[in-house]
Design a protein around this motif. Structure first.
Motif, PDB file in Angstrom:
ATOM      1  N   GLY A  28       0.814  -1.211   0.000  1.00  0.00           N
ATOM      2  CA  GLY A  28       0.000   0.000   0.000  1.00  0.00           C
ATOM      3  C   GLY A  28       0.847   1.260   0.000  1.00  0.00           C
ATOM      4  N   MET A  29       1.914   1.258   0.786  1.00  0.00           N
ATOM      5  CA  MET A  29       2.798   2.428   0.840  1.00  0.00           C
ATOM      6  C   MET A  29       3.506   2.633  -0.496  1.00  0.00           C
ATOM      7  SD  MET A  29       2.258   3.680   3.754  1.00  0.00           S
ATOM      8  CE  MET A  29       3.517   4.918   3.803  1.00  0.00           C
ATOM      9  N   ARG A  33       3.838   6.000  -5.570  1.00  0.00           N
ATOM     10  CA  ARG A  33       3.776   6.201  -7.022  1.00  0.00           C
ATOM     11  C   ARG A  33       2.436   6.795  -7.445  1.00  0.00           C
ATOM     12  NH1 ARG A  33       1.222   2.145  -9.859  1.00  0.00           N
ATOM     13  NH2 ARG A  33       0.766   0.285  -8.655  1.00  0.00           N
ATOM     14  N   GLU A  34       1.661   7.235  -6.451  1.00  0.00           N
ATOM     15  CA  GLU A  34       0.379   7.916  -6.661  1.00  0.00           C
ATOM     16  C   GLU A  34      -0.591   7.072  -7.488  1.00  0.00           C
ATOM     17  OE1 GLU A  34       1.144  11.848  -8.127  1.00  0.00           O
ATOM     18  OE2 GLU A  34       2.416  12.346  -6.418  1.00  0.00           O
ATOM     19  N   GLU A  77       2.844  -6.188  -8.750  1.00  0.00           N
ATOM     20  CA  GLU A  77       4.231  -5.754  -8.557  1.00  0.00           C
ATOM     21  C   GLU A  77       4.408  -5.024  -7.222  1.00  0.00           C
ATOM     22  OE1 GLU A  77       2.510  -5.215 -11.484  1.00  0.00           O
ATOM     23  OE2 GLU A  77       3.471  -6.935 -12.427  1.00  0.00           O
ATOM     24  N   ASP A  78       3.374  -4.276  -6.800  1.00  0.00           N
ATOM     25  CA  ASP A  78       3.446  -3.609  -5.490  1.00  0.00           C
ATOM     26  C   ASP A  78       3.604  -4.646  -4.381  1.00  0.00           C
ATOM     27  OD1 ASP A  78       3.129  -1.052  -6.628  1.00  0.00           O
ATOM     28  OD2 ASP A  78       0.939  -1.198  -6.516  1.00  0.00           O
ATOM     29  N   PHE A  79       2.836  -5.729  -4.473  1.00  0.00           N
ATOM     30  CA  PHE A  79       2.950  -6.790  -3.473  1.00  0.00           C
ATOM     31  C   PHE A  79       4.314  -7.470  -3.543  1.00  0.00           C
ATOM     32  CE2 PHE A  79      -1.655  -6.370  -3.420  1.00  0.00           C
ATOM     33  CZ  PHE A  79      -1.946  -6.537  -2.076  1.00  0.00           C
TER      34      PHE A  79
END
Length: 114
Positions: free
Chosen positions: A56-57, A62-63, A70-72
């Protein structure tokens, strides 16, 4: 006092834990929780929650309006790096403690022999 140990979560349980911790997040349909679970083999529940928070952060930085797979994956890398840092710090502290104990024992034996 009693010590209660919980076994490490299974692959299926790890996928479900990450789904639970990300249910209030705007998650993309391309997120594959089963693949994420395979990448988190030795993680406990708290570390899996940390992966979701890190993801989440990363998405916020990256707004983005939703979390991607990919975030995970980047979240897993972040938590893994922190795990290694904590373990290395613990090992360093343990070796320093051992060195101090040996030094103390040696100085005590020298002072007693004088």
């Amino acid at each position: 006092d009693r010590k209660i140990e919980f076994p490490a979560p299974t692959e299926e349980a790890r996928a479900r834990i990450m789904q639970i911790h990300s249910r209030k997040m705007n998650v993309s349909a391309d997120v594959n929780y089963e693949e994420l679970a395979r990448c988190t083999d030795d993680f406990n529940g708290a570390q899996l929650k940390a992966v979701c928070v890190e993801a989440g952060m990363i998405a916020l930085r990256r707004e983005a309006t939703e979390l991607s797979h990919e975030d995970f994956m980047d979240g897993i890398l972040e938590v893994t790096a922190k795990k290694k840092y904590v373990f290395a710090s613990f090992r360093l502290a343990s070796s320093l403690s051992l060195s101090l104990c040996l030094w103390f024992a040696l100085s005590l034996s020298l002072s007693l022999s004088l």
